[in-house]
Design an enzyme around this catalytic site. Structure first.
Site, PDB file in Angstrom:
ATOM      1  N   LYS A 156       0.850  -1.199   0.000  1.00 32.47           N
ATOM      2  CA  LYS A 156       0.000   0.000   0.000  1.00 32.47           C
ATOM      3  C   LYS A 156       0.882   1.245   0.000  1.00 32.47           C
ATOM      4  O   LYS A 156       1.765   1.390   0.854  1.00 32.47           O
ATOM      5  CB  LYS A 156      -0.896  -0.039   1.235  1.00 32.47           C
ATOM      6  CG  LYS A 156      -2.097   0.871   1.189  1.00 32.47           C
ATOM      7  CD  LYS A 156      -3.019   0.557   2.366  1.00 32.47           C
ATOM      8  CE  LYS A 156      -4.231   1.459   2.384  1.00 32.47           C
ATOM      9  NZ  LYS A 156      -4.994   1.280   3.635  1.00 32.47           N
TER      10      LYS A 156
HETATM   11  O1  G3P Z   1      -9.013   2.396   4.410  1.00 30.61           O
HETATM   12  C1  G3P Z   1      -8.975   3.758   4.737  1.00 30.61           C
HETATM   13  C2  G3P Z   1      -9.550   3.952   6.079  1.00 30.61           C
HETATM   14  O2  G3P Z   1      -8.800   3.310   7.051  1.00 30.61           O
HETATM   15  C3  G3P Z   1      -9.855   5.322   6.473  1.00 30.61           C
HETATM   16  O3  G3P Z   1     -11.011   5.214   7.180  1.00 30.61           O
HETATM   17  O4  G3P Z   1     -12.718   5.845   8.782  1.00 30.61           O
HETATM   18  O5  G3P Z   1     -10.312   6.536   9.135  1.00 30.61           O
HETATM   19  O6  G3P Z   1     -11.687   7.586   7.347  1.00 30.61           O
HETATM   20  P1  G3P Z   1     -11.440   6.368   8.171  1.00 30.61           P
END
Ligand code: G3P
Length: 217
Positions: A87
């Site tokens: 990633k």
């Molecule tokens: O995969 C991306 C993710 O981890 C971000 O999620 O909920 O932190 O915006 P969030």
């Protein structure tokens, strides 16, 4: 649409895997830290444990921000397990590293995508997956789903094989709307998957079936 779970929590990964609908896992440095996993040796060991639980692709994020560092880290991650996907962040060196890994046949996931221009660059660099952050756009009054739809159209126009991995999914409606748009993959918390089970008519219908069965026996 593939279902990935966005966590480094082994219990949650095992629960989603046991449900029989899990296609992979995504992680990031914040999710690792949330589980108290720190230090490169512990982080690498944790990725291996995740790969042993789940059958599909497991995204492991580099923390370097320069090309050489990303290549070194990404090669070490890819060597850990065949399910690992490297990633990489959507910055110039991340795009260069994506091209490097895709030329070598190593799977990649370009992350932190917030525009269709960035999505176009990831596809041109041969990314296996690219992750537009739906929820974080919604958080700042910008239509995250509109971005997913725009990327779907662009990729279909040219037959790009890069898979749209809708990330930062927060709830079941995000999942359903991603499926309506034609996102290839969605990644979200366990609740965004198990929440799809819920319907009061299913609960009351099953209770009635069981009640009627007991009456007849
Ligand atoms: O995969 C991306 C993710 O981890 C971000 O999620 O909920 O932190 O915006 P969030």
């Amino acid at each position: 649409m593939k279902f990935f779970i966005d966590t480094a929590n082994l219990d949650e990964i095992a629960e989603a895997q046991a449900l029989g609908v899990l296609d992979g896992v995504t992680t990031n440095p914040s999710l690792m830290a949330k589980e108290g996993i720190t230090g490169s040796d512990n982080i690498l060991a944790h990725y291996k444990r995740i790969c042993e639980i789940v059958e599909g692709d497991v995204s492991a994020e580099v923390i370097s921000t320069d090309f050489e560092g990303m290549v070194k880290e990404g090669e070490a991650l890819a060597a850990l397990h065949p399910q690992i996907v490297v990633k990489l962040p959507m910055i110039a060196d991340g795009v260069k590293a994506c091209k490097y890994f895709s030329d070598k046949g190593i799977k990649t996931n370009v992350t932190l995508i917030f525009s269709s221009g960035q999505a176009l660059l990831a596809a041109k660099a041969g990314a296996t997956y690219m992750s537009p952050f739906l929820g974080r756009l919604d958080d700042i009054s910008t239509d995250g789903l509109q971005l997913i739809a725009e990327i779907r159209q662009i990729y279909d126009n040219y037959g790009f094989e890069t898979q749209i991995l809708s990330a930062s999914v927060r709830n079941t409606m995000h999942v359903i709307n991603c499926a309506k748009i034609g996102s290839d993959v969605m990644t979200g918390p366990l609740s965004s998957i198990t929440g799809l089970l819920k319907h009061p008519l299913t609960v009351s219908g099953l209770a009635k079936f069981l009640e009627d069965y007991k009456k007849g026996n």
